[in-house]
Design an enzyme around this catalytic site. Structure first.
Site, mmCIF file in Angstrom:
data_model
loop_
_atom_site.group_PDB
_atom_site.id
_atom_site.type_symbol
_atom_site.label_atom_id
_atom_site.label_comp_id
_atom_site.label_asym_id
_atom_site.label_seq_id
_atom_site.Cartn_x
_atom_site.Cartn_y
_atom_site.Cartn_z
ATOM 1 N N HIS A 155 -11.507 -21.121 34.327
ATOM 2 C CA HIS A 155 -10.110 -21.605 33.678
ATOM 3 C C HIS A 155 -9.700 -22.477 32.869
ATOM 4 O O HIS A 155 -10.723 -23.122 31.296
ATOM 5 C CB HIS A 155 -10.048 -23.322 34.446
ATOM 6 C CG HIS A 155 -9.194 -24.161 34.798
ATOM 7 N ND1 HIS A 155 -7.676 -23.799 35.123
ATOM 8 C CD2 HIS A 155 -9.246 -25.658 33.611
ATOM 9 C CE1 HIS A 155 -7.115 -25.158 35.059
ATOM 10 N NE2 HIS A 155 -8.377 -25.882 34.322
ATOM 11 N N ASP A 201 -9.884 -27.010 41.217
ATOM 12 C CA ASP A 201 -10.412 -26.505 40.015
ATOM 13 C C ASP A 201 -11.215 -28.137 39.163
ATOM 14 O O ASP A 201 -12.177 -29.171 38.426
ATOM 15 C CB ASP A 201 -9.638 -27.320 38.515
ATOM 16 C CG ASP A 201 -8.119 -26.434 38.705
ATOM 17 O OD1 ASP A 201 -8.856 -24.858 39.087
ATOM 18 O OD2 ASP A 201 -7.278 -26.557 37.632
ATOM 19 N N TRP A 226 -2.539 -14.297 -21.689
ATOM 20 C CA TRP A 226 -1.176 -13.461 -21.961
ATOM 21 C C TRP A 226 -0.875 -12.143 -22.474
ATOM 22 O O TRP A 226 -0.503 -11.422 -22.976
ATOM 23 C CB TRP A 226 -0.532 -14.140 -23.326
ATOM 24 C CG TRP A 226 -0.530 -14.902 -24.214
ATOM 25 C CD1 TRP A 226 -1.500 -15.663 -23.923
ATOM 26 C CD2 TRP A 226 -1.127 -14.209 -25.706
ATOM 27 N NE1 TRP A 226 -2.085 -16.537 -26.007
ATOM 28 C CE2 TRP A 226 -1.937 -14.594 -26.139
ATOM 29 C CE3 TRP A 226 -1.622 -13.028 -26.155
ATOM 30 C CZ2 TRP A 226 -3.288 -15.291 -27.312
ATOM 31 C CZ3 TRP A 226 -2.129 -12.447 -27.304
ATOM 32 C CH2 TRP A 226 -2.975 -13.612 -27.602
ATOM 33 N N GLY A 262 -0.771 -25.286 -19.923
ATOM 34 C CA GLY A 262 -2.010 -25.162 -18.958
ATOM 35 C C GLY A 262 -2.006 -26.510 -18.604
ATOM 36 O O GLY A 262 -3.577 -26.963 -18.476
ATOM 37 N N ALA A 269 -0.591 -27.622 -15.183
ATOM 38 C CA ALA A 269 -0.172 -27.083 -14.117
ATOM 39 C C ALA A 269 -1.698 -25.775 -14.429
ATOM 40 O O ALA A 269 -2.658 -26.395 -13.007
ATOM 41 C CB ALA A 269 0.927 -25.583 -13.917
ATOM 42 N N CYS A 294 -9.650 -8.322 -24.873
ATOM 43 C CA CYS A 294 -10.915 -8.815 -25.143
ATOM 44 C C CYS A 294 -12.101 -8.683 -25.612
ATOM 45 O O CYS A 294 -12.982 -9.508 -25.724
ATOM 46 C CB CYS A 294 -10.673 -9.752 -23.509
ATOM 47 S SG CYS A 294 -11.164 -8.745 -22.663
#
Length: 923
Positions: A128, A164, A594, A651, A654, A728
């Site tokens: 059920h 039931d 970037w 930065g 946000a 980098c």
């Protein structure tokens, strides 16, 4: 304690588990659920001695009957079991002839007499779909949603003479998600877990371990079956109550209201947690406030001022349409089919004929449902079309929206042509004729599958560094936009299709996205050249090429993320099992730099998505355009709404909000060490979110006199000047052994003079503009500081006299360890050379490691022993030997010390976006 039947287990190579105790079973019922219970019980070694199901309908047998007949099990199809309250003699005799020890009723719509229920040795058990004693009756799943229950579940109980009310054998529950429908709840939990539970219950009975727990009367409810006439919407209620009513009747019998004198049924309701989108008013009988037909659907309002939205509408004639098309429902033109599309239509006609076996001929006017098809036939139709029509993926809703064969073929053709997707995704482009192509660039925030202006309407200019001109105005995301994006990602993870999607399907979407990136690589590389100054040929190979490779690599990982089993001390003799699960974290924020706008996006987001997370990504403010183009391609690839969100902006606004947001569980950042420290602090103070940081570097490159000098010159230049030095892992300081120092410098200057500086879209250009004006000014100040401190400027050090932000490749020598140039990263085309004494390996290693950074490093030497010794001593996350810049998607990448922690790429990157859960159970 997890209950499992059977004490004696025998394991075979098939992986199937056979229990010692088995039963002879009678299955009484119907439906696909009954079929699956039957199949699983047979697999577990139980003997089904008879199946009692409903007669064929419209010439079609029930799925349970089909499976049993195929397997050779006796099948009985009685229209009823009793007449005027008495058991039919022939039916009872047929039932007793099979000699069942237990009746199993997985789903049964017939009334079974008590003498049959009580006949077997072990009686009867029934499934059920509610947590009894709540929601007794025939529409339990509907009422679970209608009443706004926070928990749903099912019960397997012993049948008695009540409705039931029998004793409970076992129960299982799950959370009800805010936008669950009857189908969603059934498919996610009640169906798959219910099948397992029925098998478990039978085994408990076979082993003599099945409990009989009386149902309490406290909390007991009984609700009758839902019928269409009972499902009319009463409008003077809160939005959540309206939502529960609509979803509780979705798909059967369907909640309805009257619009323009016609009964209209609502499907696909969800609560509207964002601001109400603009739309056209629609008067609804009984509603105090008109609905709004919007691009997202029909917005409805509760008496509490809150709103909900419904996705689809169905009219009295059975036709279903997207609610967004209410005012244009009759405007769709008939499309002419090509020869290939006609072949597909013929294949689909054969599939319809196979399902609608009672229909002599499939005609254009044949209605799928009026011809006897049921909900399980919808699933079959969708799956057969996927298998036989080249993987064409339809949704169940597509069948409900086009029930006539002619209309269905039209919908399929539009799906094949991609017209459906184009209608859903509205993109405002900035178009430019450049690089012998039309480049189309989205410029708005991408939130919850839609491009939209910033909440406050603010924009900013993104600049072409080649000439300083404005490319376009880009939406400047506000705090409200960040919150919307996070809410969308959270809803997609917790309630959406993405959270329920299996790993291979997730991988399939990622492969498709990689294909789209590759198909659009020339346009993407052109945008990178325009927005970041990347040389087009380099962007094509590296910026875009490695992005494609990254998504393909992590797509392959989706279905290979595994936990492990652990042999704990208590495993014997107490029968304990411990295992680990790797689970996604939830909503992840990604903030990228970037220098490689798309590639940095790919490095982090591919691993994040492969692990099953959703994401909110903030591209660098000065290079947002390829990220927004990526958002467009992700939607075209089929990623569900809310999984990927892109918010361009600053930065300080946000980015900072992402690091502080309480609903974000992980933040991945690439950028400066200073900002990385601030992000880490915000993440800790807010909610201790997981962090991975790829920060600044001052990577040393040691060149010994026993190296292959020409190669060292060529590779050394690449180590510094690759991507204009905006790299980098660029070699921030070269240590050249004294005996070859002067020759090395001379050869470098000779090669620099051959480099062509110019338009990055020119295929012969070697060196493009620096990314933005402020960065160019910083590099010029860096050179001035070097000259002031006494370093020798051998070449360059000036801005190129032409429009844009171009800088000459620069070489400094005689750089001492205390100088600014020796300590700080330039992130530009500036080669900083220091001399070291012949043979002083340990001395140069000490100087190379005398930095707070540890991202990358390199060594050139012809002596392999020296190379291995130096690589062992260098304190950096990556060491290159006789090469440089050789990163690969399968190799982990990340730094030591103040260059950050955590890895991008390779299997290790997945761990940044996963959590490990340990589970210990006794069985």
């Amino acid at each position: 304690m997890l209950r499992r039947g059977g004490q004696a287990l025998r394991r075979f190579s098939t992986g199937r588990v056979y229990f010692k105790n088995k039963l002879k079973l009678a299955l009484i019922g119907q439906s696909l659920f009954g079929q699956e219970v039957y199949s699983q019980l047979c697999k577990e070694g139980h003997r089904v001695v008879g199946v009692f199901t409903v007669p064929d309908k419209d010439g079609k047998a029930d799925p349970l009957a089909l499976a049993a007949e195929k397997n050779g099990t006796p099948v009985f199809k009685f229209p009823r079991w009793r007449v005027k309250g008495k058991t039919i003699k022939e039916v009872a005799e047929a039932y007793r002839s099979v000699g069942a020890e237990l009746n199993v009723l997985p789903f049964c719509t017939q009334f079974i007499p008590m003498d049959v229920i009580d006949s077997p040795k072990h009686g009867s058990i029934i499934y059920h779909p509610s947590i009894l004693p709540r929601h007794r009756g025939a529409s339990a799943i509907n009422w679970t949603l209608i009443m706004g229950d926070k928990k749903a579940g099912f019960s397997v109980f012993w049948a008695d003479d009540g409705l039931d009310t029998g004793p409970i054998l076992l129960q299982k529950s799950c959370d009800v998600e805010p936008n669950d429908t009857v189908d969603a709840l059934y498919n996610r939990f009640l169906f798959p877990e219910g099948i397992k539970a029925m098998v478990e219950a039978v085994q408990l009975i076979a082993d003599g371990k099945a409990p009989r727990i009386p149902q309490p009367e406290e909390g007991a409810t009984y609700e009758g079956i839902r019928r269409k006439e009972d499902a009319e919407i009463s409008w003077d209620q809160p939005a959540e109550v309206l939502h529960n009513w609509i979803r509780g009747h979705d798909k059967v019998p369907g909640a309805w209201t009257e619009i323009n004198g016609q009964m209209v049924t609502f499907y696909g309701s969800s609560l509207l947690n964002s601001s109400v989108p603009p739309g056209e008013p629609l008067e609804i009988k009984g509603a105090k406030k008109p609905g709004l037909v919007t691009k997202k659907g029909l917005v409805l309002f509760g008496n509490d001022g809150k709103a909900l939205i419904v996705r689809n509408l169905q009219f009295e004639d059975g036709k279903m349409i997207p609610a967004s098309q209410y005012f244009s429902a009759g405007e769709t033109s008939v499309v002419e089919l090509t020869a290939e599309e006609l072949k597909v239509a013929e294949i689909i006609k054969v599939i319809w004929a196979g399902i609608l076996s009672n229909v002599p001929v499939i005609e254009d006017s044949t209605d799928f449902f009026k011809s006897g098809a049921r909900s399980m036939d919808v699933v079959r139709l969708v799956e057969e079309i996927r298998q036989k029509c080249g993987g064409l993926q339809l949704q169940n809703e597509d069948v409900y929206m086009a029930t006539k064969f002619e209309d269905f073929i039209q919908k399929v053709v539009r799906k094949l042509r991609g017209e459906d997707q184009e209608a859903e995704l509205v993109v405002d482009y900035i178009s430019k004729e450049v690089n012998e192509m039309t480049v189309k660039m989205p410029y708005q925030c991408f939130i919850n599958g839609q491009f939209t202006d910033a909440d406050d309407g603010k924009t900013y200019d993104t600049i072409n560094p080649t000439d300083g001109s404005t490319i376009c105005k880009v939406s400047y995301a506000s705090l409200v936009d960040v919150d919307k994006a996070v809410a969308a990602a959270k809803d997609a993870f917790e309630n959406g299709e993405w959270g329920r999607m299996n790993a291979r399907e997730r991988g399939r979407l990622m492969y498709r996205l990689a294909d789209l990136l590759e198909e659009n690589q020339e346009e993407l590389a052109t945008i990178e050249a325009l927005d970041s100054g990347a040389v087009y040929t380099l962007a094509l190979k590296t910026h875009i090429g490695m992005s494609v490779q990254t998504f393909r690599y992590f797509a392959g990982w989706c279905d290979k993320i595994q936990g492990s089993t652990i042999p704990i001390n208590q495993a014997r003799p107490n029968r304990n099992l411990t295992f680990t699960k790797k689970e996604p974290l939830g909503v992840c924020a990604i903030i990228i730099p970037w220098n490689y706008p798309l590639m940095m996006l790919a490095w982090k987001s591919a691993a994040c998505l492969a692990a099953g997370n959703t994401l909110v990504l903030k591209p660098a403010q000065v290079t947002p355009l390829t990220a927004l183009k990526f958002a467009e391609l992700s939607a075209k690839a089929g990623f569900p709404k809310g999984v990927i969100n892109i918010i361009p902006g600053s930065g300080g606004i946000a980015g900072q909000r992402l690091s502080e947001h309480p609903d974000i569980r992980k933040l991945g950042f690439t950028g400066s060490t200073l900002i990385g420290k601030q992000i880490m602090k915000s993440c800790a103070v807010s909610n201790l979110k997981k962090v991975s940081l790829e920060l600044g570097g001052k990577s040393p490159l040691i060149i010994f006199n026993d190296c292959e000098l020409d190669k060292a010159v060529r590779m050394g230049m690449g180590a510094v000047f690759f991507n204009k030095g905006e790299n980098c892992i660029a070699a921030g300081r070269l240590f050249v052994e004294e005996s070859i120092h002067d020759e090395f410098v001379t050869k470098v200057v000779e090669e620099i003079k051959k480099m062509k500086i110019g338009d990055p879209l020119d295929r012969s250009t070697d060196h493009g503009p620096q990314n933005h004006k402020a960065h160019l000014e910083k590099l010029l100040q860096y050179c001035e500081a070097g000259v002031r401190e006494g370093a020798t400027l051998v070449y360059g050090g000036r801005q190129v006299q032409r429009p844009g932000f171009f800088m000459e490749p620069t070489v400094f020598t005689d750089v001492e360890d205390h100088m600014y140039l020796a300590k700080e990263e330039s992130f530009g085309p500036i080669m900083v050379i220091s001399k070291f004494q012949n043979g002083d390996i340990d001395g140069v290693l000490q100087r190379a490691n005398n930095t707070e950074y540890g991202l990358a490093s390199g060594v050139f030497t012809g002596d392999i022993n020296k190379a291995m010794y130096v690589s062992e001593k260098l304190e950096a996350g990556t060491v290159f030997i006789n090469t440089y810049n050789k990163t690969d998607v399968a190799a982990p990448f990340g730094g030591f010390k103040q260059s950050g922690f955590g890895k991008d790429l390779g299997e290790e990157a997945l761990n940044e976006y996963l959590k490990t859960k340990t589970v210990t159970l006794e069985y």
